[in-house]
Design a protein around this motif. Structure first.
Motif: not given
Ligand code: ARE
Ligand code: CA
Length: 493
Positions: A20-21, A42, A45, A69, A73, A76, A78-80, A95, A185
Motif C-alpha cells: 500500500k502507498w 510500485v 496504480p 489512481l 494500494s 491518489e 495517498q499516492f501523492r 511506476v 504521474l
C-alpha cells in the motif's frame, strides 16, 4: 531514458510488490532512505478490474479499467503523499505502467475505482476508450484475435496478450491518453516507469509516446531530466523480438541474468565461469538493462518461469543476490515479496494467483515490522534481509570501480575486488574455504557485512584483517548457511 535518476550515491531499487502507498511512504522514511536504496518499483496504480474467479488475485492489477489512481494500494491522495515523503527521504518512485491493453475481453463490470467497463463492446468510459481505439482483424490476423505464435512479431504486437483487449498505440488519440496519464504521474513527482508487456508494443510507438511525455518535475529533479524507462521484454534468445529493439526508448529487463545465476548457485554450472560475467556472457551492454534474481512473475511460475531462485530457497537466493550486488554489471533491482501457501501439483503451483495478505474485506494488510527489523504479517521483505541491505550499501560504496583481483579455486569458490574499495568471497562449493587472498584494500580491520553489521565503529559479526600487502585470510565453512564474506571501506573499524 536509461539514466537511473537516483539521488546521489544510490544504485539499487526494490520492487515492493502489492504494498500500500501508506506503507511505502513509511518504508522510505524508516528504512529505504537510511539504508541507501535509490527507489521503489510500485504495483500498477491505475484502476483495475475486480477479478472474482479466482478471488482477488494479484494479477487483477494488470487489467486496467481507467487511469484513475485508485487500487487496493490506495487512492491518489495517498499516492501523492507517498511520492512526497519518499522524496524527502531521497527515495524515488517508479511506476508500473500497464498500457498495452485494458481488461480481459468478453466480460463487463466495475473497477476498483467504481468505473464501469465493458470488454464485449470495448467500452472504457473512464479514459474514455471505445472500440475504435483497439487493434482488430485489420492488423491482427489470428482469427480469434489472440496471440498464439511468439515467432510472429506482428502477431505478438497487434493481437491480444492473454486475451486482453489490445490498445492501438499507432493512434494519436491513444498515445495522447497514455501520455496524459504518464504526465499526471510525472507532475506528481515520479522518477520513471516500468513498461509492462513492452514486447507487445511497437518500438516506434513507444518512442513516439515518450516524445509526448514531460521531463521530470523540477521540484525534485534537475531541469531537463528524462524519466527512467524500464521495458519488460522477455528475450531468452529464441524469438524474433529482441531486447535491442528497445534500447532507444530506455532500459530492458534482462531475464537471462537470473536464470544463469540460478544455474550457478544450484551447482549446475561452475562459479569459476563467472569471471567473465556480464557482456562476456553475450548479455547486452550494462547501461541498457536492469538485472534481478527473480520478479513477481517468475517467482511463481508466471511470465516464462525458468527455474529462478526465490525467497523460498533462502541460502542460494542470498548468495545469488550478494553476487549480483557486488558485481559491476547492470542496474540492480531487489524483489520484495509476500508469502503464500504454495500447492505444487504436476510441477505447477495451483496457488500462484493468490493476492497479498488481506483483511476480511479483501483490503490489503499493513506491513508489520518485527524488533529484529524483519517483516511480519505475511510480508517477506527480502530487501530487509541483512545480507541483502548490507550489499546494497556495498554497491553504493564501490560504485564506479572495476572488478579486480579475481580468484577462484577452479570450481565453486570465487572472490573478487571492486577497485580498492570492496572485496567479496563466495564459497558455493559445499566444502571448506581456507585461503589467503589479495583484496586490493588498504591495511586495516573490516567488518564482514554478511555475518553482521558495522555498528557504531564495531562489528557485530566477523572481522577481517587486511595486511599492509593487501592480503587477508578467509575461512568459510562448507556447511555455513551464509557461505560468503564481504568487506568494504565503508565498514572499516
Ligand atoms: C490473467 C489470466 C489469463 C487471462 C487473463 C485475462 O491468468 O488466463 O486470459 O487474466 O482475463 C499477469 C498474469 C497473467 C494475468 C494477467 C492479467 O501473469 O496470468 O492473466 O496479469 O491479469 C508474456 C508477456 C509478458 C507478460 C507475461 C505474463 O510477454 O509481458 O506473458 N508479463 C507481464 C507482467 C504480468 C502480467 C502481464 C504482463 C499482463 O509482468 O504480471 O500478467 O499485463 C515466453 C515469452 C514471453 C511470455 C511468456 C509467458 O517466455 O517469451 O514473452 O510472457 O512466455 O507466456
Ligand atoms: Ca499490443
Amino acid at each position: 531514458y536509461s539514466n537511473p535518476t537516483c539521488a546521489e550515491g544510490r544504485h539499487t531499487i526494490t520492487h515492493l510488490f502489492e504494498w500500500k502507498w501508506s506503507d511505502i511512504a513509511q518504508e522510505c522514511e524508516r528504512f529505504l532512505g537510511p539504508y541507501g536504496y535509490c527507489g521503489v518499483q510500485v504495483s500498477p496504480p491505475s484502476e483495475n478490474r475486480v477479478v472474482t474467479s479466482p478471488y482477488r488475485p494479484w494479477f487483477e492489477r494488470y487489467q486496467p479499467v481507467s487511469y484513475k489512481l485508485e487500487t487496493r494500494s490506495g487512492n491518489e491522495q495517498q499516492f501523492r503523499d507517498m511520492v512526497e515523503r519518499c522524496h524527502k527521504a531521497h527515495v524515488r518512485i517508479f511506476v508500473d505502467l500497464v498500457i498495452n491493453h485494458m481488461t480481459g475481453s468478453g466480460d463487463s463490470g466495475t473497477g476498483t475505482g467504481g468505473t464501469h467497463w465493458d470488454g464485449n463492446s470495448l467500452s472504457y468510459p473512464g479514459v474514455p476508450y471505445s472500440n475504435l481505439d483497439f487493434n482488430d482483424g485489420s492488423n491482427c490476423h489470428t482469427g480469434d484475435l489472440n496471440i498464439h505464435n511468439y515467432n510472429n512479431a506482428e502477431e505478438v504486437r497487434n493481437c491480444r496478450l492473454l486475451s486482453m483487449v489490445d490498445l492501438n498505440l499507432g493512434k494519436d488519440y491513444v498515445r495522447g491518453k497514455i501520455a496524459d496519464y504518464m504526465n499526471h504521474l510525472i507532475d506528481i513527482g515520479v522518477a520513471g516507469f516500468r513498461i509492462d508487456a513492452a514486447k507487445h508494443m511497437w518500438p516506434g510507438d513507444l518512442t513516439a509516446l515518450l516524445g509526448r511525455v514531460h521531463n521530470l518535475n523540477t521540484n525534485y529533479f534537475p531541469s531537463g531530466t528524462k524519466p527512467l524507462v524500464i521495458q519488460e521484454v522477455i528475450d531468452m534468445g529464441g524469438e524474433p523480438i529482441k531486447m535491442s529493439e528497445y534500447f532507444q526508448s530506455g532500459r530492458v529487463t534482462n531475464f537471462i541474468y537470473g536464470i544463469k545465476l540460478a544455474q550457478v548457485f544450484r551447482k549446475q554450472n561452475q562459479a569459476k565461469f563467472l569471471r567473465t560475467w556480464g557482456e562476456g556472457w553475450g548479455m547486452p551492454n550494462s547501461n541498457d538493462i536492469i538485472v534481478f534474481i527473480d520478479n513477481h512473475d517468475n517467482q511463481r511460475g508466471h511470465g516464462g518461469g525458468g527455474g529462478v531462485l526465490t525467497h523460498f530457497e533462502p541460502k542460494p537466493y542470498k548468495m545469488a543476490t550478494e553476487f549480483m550486488l557486488a558485481h559491476p554489471y547492470g542496474w540492480t533491482r531487489v524483489m520484495s515479496s509476500y508469502n503464500w501457501d504454495r500447492n505444487i501439483q504436476d510441477g505447477e503451483d495451483r496457488n500462484n494467483w493468490m493476492g497479498p495478505p488481506h483483511n476480511e474485506d479483501m483490503s490489503t494488510k499493513d506491513v508489520t515490522i518485527n524488533s529484529d527489523m524483519t517483516c511480519g504479517g505475511g510480508w517477506v521483505c527480502e530487501h530487509r534481509w541483512r545480507q541483502i541491505y548490507n550489499m546494497v550499501a556495498f554497491r553504493n560504496v564501490v560504485h564506479g570501480t572495476p572488478l579486480t583481483h579475481w580468484w577462484d579455486n577452479g570450481n565453486y569458490q570465487i572472490a573478487f575486488a571492486r577497485g580498492n574499495k570492496g572485496f567479496i568471497v563466495i564459497n558455493a562449493e559445499g566444502s571448506d574455504l581456507n585461503s589467503n587472498l589479495q583484496t586490493g584494500l588498504p591495511q586495516g580491520t573490516y567488518c564482514d557485512v554478511i555475518s553482521g553489521n558495522y555498528d557504531n565503529g564495531q562489528c557485530t559479526g566477523a572481522s577481517i584483517h587486511v595486511g599492509g600487502d593487501g592480503q587477508a585470510h578467509f575461512q568459510i565453512s562448507g556447511g555455513s548457511e551464509d557461505p560468503v564474506i564481504a568487506i568494504h571501506i565503508g565498514a572499516k573499524v
